[in-house]
Scaffold this active site. Sequence first.
Site, mmCIF file in Angstrom:
data_model
loop_
_atom_site.group_PDB
_atom_site.id
_atom_site.type_symbol
_atom_site.label_atom_id
_atom_site.label_comp_id
_atom_site.label_asym_id
_atom_site.label_seq_id
_atom_site.Cartn_x
_atom_site.Cartn_y
_atom_site.Cartn_z
ATOM 1 N N SER A 225 0.839 -1.205 0.000
ATOM 2 C CA SER A 225 0.000 0.000 0.000
ATOM 3 C C SER A 225 0.870 1.250 0.000
ATOM 4 O O SER A 225 1.982 1.243 0.539
ATOM 5 C CB SER A 225 -0.885 0.032 1.256
ATOM 6 O OG SER A 225 -1.588 1.266 1.339
ATOM 7 N N TYR B 181 -1.609 -1.064 10.377
ATOM 8 C CA TYR B 181 -1.784 -1.387 8.955
ATOM 9 C C TYR B 181 -0.556 -0.936 8.155
ATOM 10 O O TYR B 181 -0.011 -1.704 7.360
ATOM 11 C CB TYR B 181 -3.053 -0.704 8.440
ATOM 12 C CG TYR B 181 -3.296 -0.840 6.962
ATOM 13 C CD1 TYR B 181 -3.862 -1.994 6.417
ATOM 14 C CD2 TYR B 181 -2.966 0.188 6.080
ATOM 15 C CE1 TYR B 181 -4.094 -2.117 5.048
ATOM 16 C CE2 TYR B 181 -3.205 0.086 4.716
ATOM 17 C CZ TYR B 181 -3.769 -1.067 4.207
ATOM 18 O OH TYR B 181 -3.993 -1.187 2.862
HETATM 19 P P1 NAD Z 1 -11.567 -5.452 -0.449
HETATM 20 O O1 NAD Z 1 -12.087 -5.393 0.937
HETATM 21 O O2 NAD Z 1 -12.535 -5.414 -1.575
HETATM 22 O O3 NAD Z 1 -10.644 -6.722 -0.660
HETATM 23 C C1 NAD Z 1 -9.991 -7.373 0.392
HETATM 24 C C2 NAD Z 1 -10.298 -8.843 0.295
HETATM 25 O O4 NAD Z 1 -9.519 -9.563 1.261
HETATM 26 C C3 NAD Z 1 -11.782 -9.148 0.585
HETATM 27 O O5 NAD Z 1 -12.286 -9.980 -0.433
HETATM 28 C C4 NAD Z 1 -11.729 -9.865 1.932
HETATM 29 O O6 NAD Z 1 -12.760 -10.791 2.117
HETATM 30 C C5 NAD Z 1 -10.367 -10.538 1.848
HETATM 31 N N1 NAD Z 1 -9.881 -10.954 3.162
HETATM 32 C C6 NAD Z 1 -9.889 -10.254 4.321
HETATM 33 N N2 NAD Z 1 -9.426 -11.002 5.333
HETATM 34 C C7 NAD Z 1 -9.115 -12.220 4.805
HETATM 35 C C8 NAD Z 1 -8.605 -13.425 5.339
HETATM 36 N N3 NAD Z 1 -8.312 -13.547 6.648
HETATM 37 N N4 NAD Z 1 -8.409 -14.468 4.500
HETATM 38 C C9 NAD Z 1 -8.714 -14.367 3.191
HETATM 39 N N5 NAD Z 1 -9.193 -13.255 2.620
HETATM 40 C C10 NAD Z 1 -9.393 -12.189 3.423
HETATM 41 O O7 NAD Z 1 -10.547 -4.219 -0.573
HETATM 42 P P2 NAD Z 1 -9.460 -3.858 -1.695
HETATM 43 O O8 NAD Z 1 -9.349 -2.396 -1.664
HETATM 44 O O9 NAD Z 1 -9.725 -4.544 -2.963
HETATM 45 O O10 NAD Z 1 -8.126 -4.444 -1.033
HETATM 46 C C11 NAD Z 1 -7.267 -5.341 -1.695
HETATM 47 C C12 NAD Z 1 -5.847 -5.105 -1.229
HETATM 48 O O11 NAD Z 1 -5.426 -3.810 -1.646
HETATM 49 C C13 NAD Z 1 -5.678 -5.158 0.276
HETATM 50 O O12 NAD Z 1 -4.496 -5.844 0.604
HETATM 51 C C14 NAD Z 1 -5.559 -3.689 0.647
HETATM 52 O O13 NAD Z 1 -4.832 -3.523 1.831
HETATM 53 C C15 NAD Z 1 -4.850 -3.140 -0.555
HETATM 54 N N6 NAD Z 1 -4.978 -1.690 -0.747
HETATM 55 C C16 NAD Z 1 -6.193 -1.111 -0.953
HETATM 56 C C17 NAD Z 1 -6.266 0.262 -1.128
HETATM 57 C C18 NAD Z 1 -7.569 0.987 -1.367
HETATM 58 O O14 NAD Z 1 -7.599 2.220 -1.352
HETATM 59 N N7 NAD Z 1 -8.658 0.292 -1.617
HETATM 60 C C19 NAD Z 1 -5.102 1.045 -1.096
HETATM 61 C C20 NAD Z 1 -3.884 0.406 -0.891
HETATM 62 C C21 NAD Z 1 -3.834 -0.959 -0.713
#
Ligand code: NAD
Length: 250
Positions: A141, A156
Amino acid sequence: ARLLDGRRVVVTGAARERGIGRATAALFAAHGARVAILDLAGEAPQAAADVIGNGAIGVVADVTDAAACRTAIAEVVDAWGGVDVLVNNAGLTQRRGLLDVTAEDYELVSGVILKGTIQMSQAVLPHMPRGAASAIVNVSSLSALQGGGVFGGPHYCAAKAGVLGLTRAMAKEFGPQGIRVNAVAPGLTMTDFSRGANPDANKIEAGKAYPLGRPGRPDEMAQACLFLASEMSSYITGVTLDVNGGAFIH
Ligand code: NAD
C-alpha cells in the site's frame, strides 16, 4: 496478446465484487489464466469464480490460518498440478490512533496482511515450477511508504511495510530458482475496502489533489499486477511498483 495463457494463478482476497483481487482475477482470466479465487467463506469465492469463468475455481481460505492455506492450495494443486503465479492481495484495515491499537487489532491486521502473505507463500512455493517464469505479486500500500494517508492505522502501515521487506527477501531467495517476487503499492482505490467508512464521494474529493486528479480504479491495480505476473516484467524482481496517480512521488 494474451499475457498469461495457460498459467495457473491463485489470487487471495479475490471474491469481493468491487475489489482489487476480483479485478485482478478477471483481468488474468481474460489473459488466458486459470484463476483460483481464495477468500473467506462469507465472501462466497465459488460464486465469484462462476462469474469470472475460464475454468476459475473458488476456494475458501482464511489466510491467517496456516493449515487452511495448505488445505486450500492442496485443493488447487489437486485440480491443476501446480501454481505458476500467486497474488497475495487479501487485506483489511482499521482506522485507529496508535494508542488505540489493541493486541487483538494488531493480531488481526498483521495476521491477514503480513503473516497471511508469508503463510500463503509457504503453502504455494513447494508447488511452483522452478525456472519457468513463475511469479509472486504482493499487494502492499501507499500507506507503507507514506505513513498512512489512505485509510489504515499505524498497525496497517507497519504490516504493509513489512510486506515490502518480505518481498525483497523473497526476491533474493527465490530469484536463483527462477521465481520473481514483486510488490504493488496502490494508492487510494475505488473499492469497498473501508466498508463504507470512506464513501466514494470522499475518495473522489481526495483524489482531486493528486497529480492525475482522481483516485485509482481496481482494474488499474489489476493491470500493474498483470505486468508483474507476466513475462512483460521478466527482468524485474524485488521492486515496489507505485500505482497512485502521483499521490506520493519519491
Ligand atoms: P476489499 O475489501 O474489496 O478486498 C480485500 C479482500 O480480502 C476481501 O475480499 C476480503 O474478504 C479478503 N480478506 C480479508 N481477510 C481475509 C482473510 N483472513 N483471508 C482471506 N481473505 C481475506 O478491498 P481492496 O481495496 O480490494 O483491497 C485489496 C488489497 O489492496 C488489500 O491488501 C488492501 O490492503 C490493498 N490496498 C487497498 C487500497 C484501497 O484504497 N482500496 C489502497 C492500498 C492498498
